[in-house]
Design an enzyme around this catalytic site. Structure first.
Site, mmCIF file in Angstrom:
data_model
loop_
_atom_site.group_PDB
_atom_site.id
_atom_site.type_symbol
_atom_site.label_atom_id
_atom_site.label_comp_id
_atom_site.label_asym_id
_atom_site.label_seq_id
_atom_site.Cartn_x
_atom_site.Cartn_y
_atom_site.Cartn_z
ATOM 1 N N HIS A 133 0.803 -1.266 0.001
ATOM 2 C CA HIS A 133 -0.061 -0.065 -0.035
ATOM 3 C C HIS A 133 0.791 1.185 0.039
ATOM 4 O O HIS A 133 0.440 2.380 -0.560
ATOM 5 C CB HIS A 133 -1.025 -0.028 1.306
ATOM 6 C CG HIS A 133 -1.982 1.205 1.218
ATOM 7 N ND1 HIS A 133 -2.797 1.314 0.165
ATOM 8 C CD2 HIS A 133 -2.032 2.242 1.940
ATOM 9 C CE1 HIS A 133 -3.657 2.256 0.324
ATOM 10 N NE2 HIS A 133 -3.308 2.796 1.663
ATOM 11 N N LYS A 195 -10.453 13.020 -4.202
ATOM 12 C CA LYS A 195 -11.502 12.826 -3.341
ATOM 13 C C LYS A 195 -11.306 13.214 -1.856
ATOM 14 O O LYS A 195 -10.409 13.470 -1.293
ATOM 15 C CB LYS A 195 -11.713 11.442 -2.996
ATOM 16 C CG LYS A 195 -10.444 10.436 -2.524
ATOM 17 C CD LYS A 195 -10.761 9.085 -2.596
ATOM 18 C CE LYS A 195 -9.544 8.311 -1.547
ATOM 19 N NZ LYS A 195 -9.656 6.989 -1.514
#
Length: 313
Positions: A133, A195
């Site tokens: 990640h 976002k």
């Protein structure tokens, strides 16, 4: 001259046997025999059913939820160490608990560092994993980490589509570096989505930075959990005039209602690797195997060869 390399054996945890079987087929070896005995209260015991003394032992296990997969891997490492294995290598196609990689607000845990410490305490000698990640998680370990990239299977697949007017996009700014690598490789524009989250797994607002009018868009991400972000980004791309929107992500976590969201979204296709087993029926999903990539890495590690030649980007 006699080969001084120790023999190697491959074993698999319960939930990762499907990919271990493929890896062993690529390597031309049999999957090692191991027994996991479960007790009534949920506790379990790991034992190797063949000698591993003096062997390089490769333990294939992704640590996706639930936590039993992580505990199983820790016990496998401990058992291998106590059985006098020469070295113990954890092969983790998906490294779970990686989203907690820094202290981004007060009084929170850093789970990725804790998992690295647990693996080290269990006695692991090396870790082979794919598309972390965050790249800096490699620095949490004091043992070698071979960090593979799903681009090795994604790029040939994208090339096979022969898409014209292609742009690479990222569903959030955090994935900009990863998406930019693809954009440079294909020499196409990069589009960003910005976002704002209301809370974990809930996107409140999203905007597109860049031109997608009459373009074939490829969204790049490392994992898809509830698919809220990726499907919202795809729908927004179509509103902005995109011809098609495909998404690729290395790890198909796909927690409910992800499959439904993908099916109902504007996505043309959702492309994953098989680092995590995904068995739900979704006509838009394409699964690419990374077994050959991992098998080649195991072979190179065993024979002390460089693995950097496997990296396309």
């Amino acid at each position: 001259m006699e080969n001084s390399l120790p023999p190697f054996k491959v074993f698999a945890g319960t939930r990762s046997r499907y990919i271990a079987d493929e890896i062993c087929k690529e390597l031309g070896v049999e999957l090692g025999k191991m027994n996991i005995q479960h007790f009534a209260d949920g506790e379990f015991e790991v034992s190797f059913e063949e000698s591993i003394r003096g062997c390089e032992v490769y333990l294939v296990q992704s640590t996706f939820p639930n936590s039993d997969n992580l505990m199983e891997l820790l016990l496998m490492i401990d058992a291998a160490k106590r059985a006098s294995a020469k070295s113990t290598i954890a092969v983790m196609p998906y490294f779970g608990w990686a989203r907690q990689d820094r202290k981004d607000k007060p009084r929170v845990s850093i789970a990725a560092k804790l998992v690295a410490d647990l693996l080290s305490a269990a006695g692991v000698d090396r870790v082979i994993t794919m598309d972390l990640h965050a790249d800096q998680i490699q620095g949490f370990f004091n043992v070698p980490v071979d960090h593979l990239y799903g681009s090795s299977v994604f790029i040939p697949y994208i090339e096979s589509l022969h898409l014209e007017d292609m742009v690479i996009a990222t569903p959030d700014v955090g994935g900009a570096k990863r998406a930019n690598n693809y954009a440079k490789y294909f020499n196409v524009p990069l589009v960003l989505c910005h976002k704002q989250r209301a809370k974990a797994n809930v996107v409140a607002r999203m905007t597109v930075i860049g031109d997608v009018q009459d373009k074939n868009v490829i969204l790049i991400d490392d994992m898809v959990d509830t698919a809220g972000t990726i499907t919202k980004a795809a729908d927004l791309m179509f509103e902005k005039g995109a011809k098609s929107v495909r998404a690729l992500a290395s790890h198909a976590i796909m927690s409910d209602p992800a499959t439904t969201r993908v099916e109902e979204s504007a996505l043309t296709e959702m492309i994953f690797t098989n680092s995590i087993p995904y068995n739900k029926d979704c006509k838009k999903c394409t699964i690419l195997s990374v077994a050959k990539l991992i098998a080649d890495t195991i072979r190179r590690v065993h024979t002390n060869q460089s693995i950097s030649s496997q990296y396309l980007i």
